[in-house]
Design a protein around this motif. Structure first.
Motif, PDB file in Angstrom:
ATOM      1  N   ASP A  54      53.739  46.962  47.289  1.00  0.00           N
ATOM      2  CA  ASP A  54      52.978  46.905  48.533  1.00  0.00           C
ATOM      3  C   ASP A  54      51.941  48.020  48.597  1.00  0.00           C
ATOM      4  O   ASP A  54      50.895  47.877  49.211  1.00  0.00           O
ATOM      5  N   ASP A  55      52.260  49.137  47.955  1.00  0.00           N
ATOM      6  CA  ASP A  55      51.400  50.315  48.058  1.00  0.00           C
ATOM      7  C   ASP A  55      51.571  51.144  46.785  1.00  0.00           C
ATOM      8  O   ASP A  55      52.677  51.279  46.270  1.00  0.00           O
ATOM      9  N   TYR A  56      50.490  51.693  46.301  1.00  0.00           N
ATOM     10  CA  TYR A  56      50.535  52.559  45.121  1.00  0.00           C
ATOM     11  C   TYR A  56      50.539  54.041  45.507  1.00  0.00           C
ATOM     12  O   TYR A  56      50.501  54.904  44.640  1.00  0.00           O
ATOM     13  N   ALA A  57      50.597  54.335  46.805  1.00  0.00           N
ATOM     14  CA  ALA A  57      50.415  55.703  47.280  1.00  0.00           C
ATOM     15  C   ALA A  57      51.456  56.673  46.730  1.00  0.00           C
ATOM     16  O   ALA A  57      51.149  57.851  46.519  1.00  0.00           O
ATOM     17  N   ASP A  58      52.687  56.219  46.523  1.00  0.00           N
ATOM     18  CA  ASP A  58      53.733  57.116  46.031  1.00  0.00           C
ATOM     19  C   ASP A  58      53.814  57.154  44.513  1.00  0.00           C
ATOM     20  O   ASP A  58      54.778  57.666  43.953  1.00  0.00           O
ATOM     21  N   MET A  59      52.795  56.624  43.839  1.00  0.00           N
ATOM     22  CA  MET A  59      52.797  56.582  42.376  1.00  0.00           C
ATOM     23  C   MET A  59      51.806  57.592  41.802  1.00  0.00           C
ATOM     24  O   MET A  59      50.924  58.082  42.500  1.00  0.00           O
ATOM     25  N   LEU A  60      51.980  57.856  40.546  1.00  0.00           N
ATOM     26  CA  LEU A  60      51.019  58.646  39.784  1.00  0.00           C
ATOM     27  C   LEU A  60      50.324  57.708  38.809  1.00  0.00           C
ATOM     28  O   LEU A  60      50.976  56.890  38.149  1.00  0.00           O
ATOM     29  N   ALA A  61      49.010  57.827  38.718  1.00  0.00           N
ATOM     30  CA  ALA A  61      48.256  57.037  37.748  1.00  0.00           C
ATOM     31  C   ALA A  61      48.473  57.645  36.365  1.00  0.00           C
ATOM     32  O   ALA A  61      48.501  58.869  36.211  1.00  0.00           O
ATOM     33  N   ILE A  62      48.640  56.781  35.387  1.00  0.00           N
ATOM     34  CA  ILE A  62      48.708  57.216  33.995  1.00  0.00           C
ATOM     35  C   ILE A  62      47.318  56.979  33.426  1.00  0.00           C
ATOM     36  O   ILE A  62      46.825  55.848  33.423  1.00  0.00           O
TER      37      ILE A  62
END
Length: 173
Positions: A54-62
């Motif tokens: 639903d949301d990428y906010a809690d992720m880190l981009a690789i």
């Protein structure tokens, strides 16, 4: 330090900056990354194991060579009796088999152990995802056991077994 986002018994505190691996860079997801991550998570070889979040906010981009190639996330259990962290990751198909996922998991694991003070990490790939399991073994994760009918199998719509793996701090390779 930024205020943590609290989810039940988990605590999420993103790194304040970038985390550098051997060949990858982990950084907070930016709004401009969303379209790329949506495309990646819908690739057939990725969608077999992941549903679009639903949301990428809690992720880190690789990132690799300046381009977003996937995302990695973690959760932290805050109960002192059971304190540990869990990791999840997805990577674009064109970068599978190059050791970049292993590098990303190792980089985040190092931060979780040495900066966040975790003594134990978990990861829970689908039991049939042999490539992911091999990658996590290279970092030092060991199988704990099969979790029956653990997660949705996006290929069949049924339930699939998961493999619980863990890593103790002194096992990080």
């Amino acid at each position: 330090m930024a205020e943590p986002a609290v989810h039940l018994n988990t605590l999420v505190i993103k790194p304040t900056g970038e985390l550098r691996g051997t060949d990858i860079l982990l950084r907070p997801v930016q709004d401009t990354d969303t379209a790329t991550l949506d495309r990646i998570v819908r690739e057939p070889a990725v969608a077999a194991w992941w549903s679009p979040p639903d949301d990428y906010a809690d992720m880190l981009a690789i990132t690799h060579s300046g381009k977003v190639i996937g995302a990695i996330q973690f959760s932290e259990e805050t109960d002192p009796e059971f304190r540990h962290a869990g990791i999840d990751i997805f990577l674009t198909t064109s970068h599978h088999g190059q050791g970049l996922g292993t590098d990303a998991v190792r980089t985040l694991a190092h931060w979780l152990i040495h900066e966040r003070g975790h003594h134990r990490l978990t990861i829970d790939p689908a039991a049939a995802n042999t490539a992911a399991i091999a990658s996590y073994r290279k970092v030092g994760f060991k199988p704990v056991g099969i979790m029956r009918a653990y997660g949705r199998d996006y290929r069949t719509g049924g339930w699939a077994d998961g493999l619980l793996m863990d890593l103790l701090a002194d096992e990080l390779t």
